[in-house]
Motif scaffolding. Structure first.
Motif, PDB file in Angstrom:
ATOM      1  N   SER A   7       5.051   8.625  17.137  1.00  0.00           N
ATOM      2  CA  SER A   7       3.739   9.208  16.834  1.00  0.00           C
ATOM      3  C   SER A   7       3.704   9.769  15.419  1.00  0.00           C
ATOM      4  CB  SER A   7       3.401  10.302  17.847  1.00  0.00           C
ATOM      5  OG  SER A   7       4.386  11.331  17.829  1.00  0.00           O
ATOM      6  N   VAL A   8       4.820  10.334  14.957  1.00  0.00           N
ATOM      7  CA  VAL A   8       4.891  10.864  13.600  1.00  0.00           C
ATOM      8  C   VAL A   8       4.877   9.722  12.587  1.00  0.00           C
ATOM      9  CG1 VAL A   8       6.262  12.220  11.969  1.00  0.00           C
ATOM     10  CG2 VAL A   8       6.103  12.934  14.363  1.00  0.00           C
ATOM     11  N   GLU A   9       5.581   8.659  12.880  1.00  0.00           N
ATOM     12  CA  GLU A   9       5.589   7.497  11.996  1.00  0.00           C
ATOM     13  C   GLU A   9       4.173   6.913  11.863  1.00  0.00           C
ATOM     14  OE1 GLU A   9       7.804   6.346  10.094  1.00  0.00           O
ATOM     15  OE2 GLU A   9       9.672   7.252  10.799  1.00  0.00           O
ATOM     16  N   VAL A  10       3.446   6.873  12.978  1.00  0.00           N
ATOM     17  CA  VAL A  10       2.072   6.373  12.945  1.00  0.00           C
ATOM     18  C   VAL A  10       1.203   7.279  12.076  1.00  0.00           C
ATOM     19  CG1 VAL A  10      -0.018   5.992  14.315  1.00  0.00           C
ATOM     20  CG2 VAL A  10       2.199   5.190  15.157  1.00  0.00           C
ATOM     21  N   LEU A  11       1.395   8.600  12.194  1.00  0.00           N
ATOM     22  CA  LEU A  11       0.633   9.544  11.386  1.00  0.00           C
ATOM     23  C   LEU A  11       0.926   9.345   9.903  1.00  0.00           C
ATOM     24  CD1 LEU A  11      -1.273  11.978  11.239  1.00  0.00           C
ATOM     25  CD2 LEU A  11       0.736  13.470  11.527  1.00  0.00           C
ATOM     26  N   ILE A  12       2.189   9.167   9.560  1.00  0.00           N
ATOM     27  CA  ILE A  12       2.566   8.918   8.160  1.00  0.00           C
ATOM     28  C   ILE A  12       1.923   7.627   7.663  1.00  0.00           C
ATOM     29  CG2 ILE A  12       4.495   8.370   6.616  1.00  0.00           C
ATOM     30  CD1 ILE A  12       6.234  10.217   8.353  1.00  0.00           C
ATOM     31  N   GLN A  14      -0.832   6.298   8.637  1.00  0.00           N
ATOM     32  CA  GLN A  14      -2.265   6.498   8.450  1.00  0.00           C
ATOM     33  C   GLN A  14      -2.552   7.249   7.150  1.00  0.00           C
ATOM     34  OE1 GLN A  14      -4.748   5.111  10.286  1.00  0.00           O
ATOM     35  NE2 GLN A  14      -3.009   4.060  11.239  1.00  0.00           N
ATOM     36  N   PHE A  15      -1.757   8.271   6.843  1.00  0.00           N
ATOM     37  CA  PHE A  15      -1.942   8.983   5.579  1.00  0.00           C
ATOM     38  C   PHE A  15      -1.649   8.067   4.395  1.00  0.00           C
ATOM     39  CE2 PHE A  15      -1.539  13.195   7.834  1.00  0.00           C
ATOM     40  CZ  PHE A  15      -2.747  13.706   7.377  1.00  0.00           C
ATOM     41  N   ALA A  16      -0.683   7.156   4.558  1.00  0.00           N
ATOM     42  CA  ALA A  16      -0.303   6.251   3.471  1.00  0.00           C
ATOM     43  C   ALA A  16      -1.409   5.245   3.154  1.00  0.00           C
ATOM     44  CB  ALA A  16       0.981   5.514   3.824  1.00  0.00           C
ATOM     45  N   ARG A  17      -2.376   5.094   4.054  1.00  0.00           N
ATOM     46  CA  ARG A  17      -3.487   4.179   3.810  1.00  0.00           C
ATOM     47  C   ARG A  17      -4.507   4.770   2.844  1.00  0.00           C
ATOM     48  NH1 ARG A  17      -6.555   2.812   8.802  1.00  0.00           N
ATOM     49  NH2 ARG A  17      -7.468   1.224   7.441  1.00  0.00           N
ATOM     50  N   LEU A  18      -4.438   6.086   2.606  1.00  0.00           N
ATOM     51  CA  LEU A  18      -5.397   6.731   1.716  1.00  0.00           C
ATOM     52  C   LEU A  18      -5.159   6.305   0.270  1.00  0.00           C
ATOM     53  CD1 LEU A  18      -5.312  10.345   3.217  1.00  0.00           C
ATOM     54  CD2 LEU A  18      -7.048   8.588   3.589  1.00  0.00           C
ATOM     55  N   PRO A  19      -6.225   6.186  -0.536  1.00  0.00           N
ATOM     56  CA  PRO A  19      -6.067   5.776  -1.938  1.00  0.00           C
ATOM     57  C   PRO A  19      -5.182   6.750  -2.711  1.00  0.00           C
ATOM     58  CG  PRO A  19      -8.381   5.706  -1.274  1.00  0.00           C
ATOM     59  CD  PRO A  19      -7.645   6.382  -0.166  1.00  0.00           C
ATOM     60  N   GLY A  20      -4.217   6.215  -3.442  1.00  0.00           N
ATOM     61  CA  GLY A  20      -3.368   7.037  -4.292  1.00  0.00           C
ATOM     62  C   GLY A  20      -2.283   7.808  -3.557  1.00  0.00           C
ATOM     63  N   VAL A  21      -2.139   7.583  -2.270  1.00  0.00           N
ATOM     64  CA  VAL A  21      -1.121   8.301  -1.490  1.00  0.00           C
ATOM     65  C   VAL A  21       0.025   7.352  -1.169  1.00  0.00           C
ATOM     66  CG1 VAL A  21      -0.620   9.558   0.643  1.00  0.00           C
ATOM     67  CG2 VAL A  21      -2.850   9.827  -0.474  1.00  0.00           C
ATOM     68  N   GLY A  22       1.198   7.658  -1.742  1.00  0.00           N
ATOM     69  CA  GLY A  22       2.383   6.857  -1.458  1.00  0.00           C
ATOM     70  C   GLY A  22       3.061   7.315  -0.179  1.00  0.00           C
ATOM     71  N   ARG A  23       4.153   6.657   0.135  1.00  0.00           N
ATOM     72  CA  ARG A  23       4.858   6.955   1.386  1.00  0.00           C
ATOM     73  C   ARG A  23       5.384   8.388   1.416  1.00  0.00           C
ATOM     74  NH1 ARG A  23       4.975   4.831   6.522  1.00  0.00           N
ATOM     75  NH2 ARG A  23       6.878   5.537   7.562  1.00  0.00           N
ATOM     76  N   LYS A  24       5.938   8.868   0.297  1.00  0.00           N
ATOM     77  CA  LYS A  24       6.477  10.228   0.266  1.00  0.00           C
ATOM     78  C   LYS A  24       5.367  11.265   0.406  1.00  0.00           C
ATOM     79  CE  LYS A  24      10.680   9.331  -2.401  1.00  0.00           C
ATOM     80  NZ  LYS A  24      11.426   9.649  -3.651  1.00  0.00           N
ATOM     81  N   SER A  25       4.265  11.052  -0.307  1.00  0.00           N
ATOM     82  CA  SER A  25       3.142  11.982  -0.190  1.00  0.00           C
ATOM     83  C   SER A  25       2.559  11.959   1.218  1.00  0.00           C
ATOM     84  CB  SER A  25       2.043  11.616  -1.202  1.00  0.00           C
ATOM     85  OG  SER A  25       2.513  11.771  -2.529  1.00  0.00           O
ATOM     86  N   ALA A  27       4.189  11.385   3.928  1.00  0.00           N
ATOM     87  CA  ALA A  27       5.105  12.131   4.793  1.00  0.00           C
ATOM     88  C   ALA A  27       4.908  13.637   4.624  1.00  0.00           C
ATOM     89  CB  ALA A  27       6.540  11.746   4.472  1.00  0.00           C
ATOM     90  N   ARG A  28       4.704  14.098   3.385  1.00  0.00           N
ATOM     91  CA  ARG A  28       4.464  15.528   3.159  1.00  0.00           C
ATOM     92  C   ARG A  28       3.193  15.989   3.864  1.00  0.00           C
ATOM     93  NH1 ARG A  28       6.445  14.447  -2.121  1.00  0.00           N
ATOM     94  NH2 ARG A  28       4.328  14.200  -2.929  1.00  0.00           N
ATOM     95  N   LEU A  29       2.144  15.167   3.775  1.00  0.00           N
ATOM     96  CA  LEU A  29       0.894  15.513   4.452  1.00  0.00           C
ATOM     97  C   LEU A  29       1.073  15.556   5.964  1.00  0.00           C
ATOM     98  CD1 LEU A  29      -1.595  13.322   2.364  1.00  0.00           C
ATOM     99  CD2 LEU A  29      -1.489  15.824   2.397  1.00  0.00           C
ATOM    100  N   ALA A  30       1.802  14.590   6.489  1.00  0.00           N
ATOM    101  CA  ALA A  30       2.030  14.558   7.937  1.00  0.00           C
ATOM    102  C   ALA A  30       2.819  15.774   8.394  1.00  0.00           C
ATOM    103  CB  ALA A  30       2.774  13.268   8.310  1.00  0.00           C
ATOM    104  N   PHE A  31       3.885  16.116   7.664  1.00  0.00           N
ATOM    105  CA  PHE A  31       4.708  17.275   8.045  1.00  0.00           C
ATOM    106  C   PHE A  31       3.922  18.574   7.913  1.00  0.00           C
ATOM    107  CE2 PHE A  31       8.482  14.551   6.571  1.00  0.00           C
ATOM    108  CZ  PHE A  31       8.545  13.934   7.812  1.00  0.00           C
TER     109      PHE A  31
END
Length: 205
Positions: A7-12, A14-25, A27-31
């Motif tokens: 579920s956390v991976e799915v959340l990450i 989804q955030f990574a689909r946002l414009p200008g948001v990389g995988r690390k960012s 993950a920070r948003l998800a956490f």
């Protein structure tokens, strides 16, 4: 092997689909969201769903609205003879923030871009032509001027010139924002003084 629950991976993801948001960012948003109290996360999710389900396009200008006509188009104190054409709703917000322009808007929801496979059919051009041509028959104030406020880059200029050609058969003045905006820049990032100079110095095409 995944380091986190599915579920956390799915959340990450989804955030990574946002414009200008990389995988690390992402993950920070998800956490961050996971560290918030549950009621805050629930309120965030509900606000997102409410905005997505309750937002429509204004019948007149195609801006985001919660009703058939947005507050700008419904305001009798605005100059209904002038339409400022912008690419995105955020560009409209940037121009409104300077509190100098008193006319109406038209939001294209994109620009013509061959490199991104965006054609004139992919943006809200028929709605613009309907407004320019229909006002006299509808008994409303005639459109006297259309201001093209697309970004001063290749795609923005291409779109502005295309619209200018489309509007030639109509008895309207077509102007373009002056290059107080930097070449390659974007309306949403410009400061208020730059936007004001660009509006004041717009040029007829």
């Amino acid at each position: 092997m995944s380091l986190f629950p599915a579920s956390v991976e799915v959340l990450i993801d989804q955030f990574a689909r946002l414009p200008g948001v990389g995988r690390k960012s992402a993950a920070r948003l998800a956490f961050f969201m996971l560290s918030e109290p549950l009621e805050h996360s629930r309120a965030f999710a509900q606000a997102l769903l409410a905005a997505r389900e309750g937002t429509v396009f204004c019948h007149e200008c195609q801006n985001l609205s919660d009703g058939e006509v947005c507050p700008i188009c419904g305001c009798n104190e605005r100059d209904h003879s002038t339409i400022c054409v912008v690419a995105e709703p955020r560009d409209l917000a940037a121009i409104e923030s300077c509190r100098e322009y008193k006319g109406l808007y038209h939001v294209l929801h994109g620009v013509i871009s061959p490199t991104k496979h965006k054609s004139p059919d992919d943006i809200r051009l028929p709605e613009l032509l309907r407004r320019v041509s229909a006002y006299p028959q509808a008994g409303k104030e005639n459109t006297a001027e259309v201001i093209l406020a697309t970004n001063p880059d290749t795609d923005g200029d291409t779109t502005a010139l295309y619209i200018a050609r489309l509007l030639r058969p109509y008895p309207v003045k077509v102007t373009r924002l002056a290059y107080g905006l930097p070449m390659g820049g974007h309306v949403e990032h410009a400061d208020q003084a730059t936007i004001m100079r660009a509006i004041d110095g717009r040029l007829e095409l």
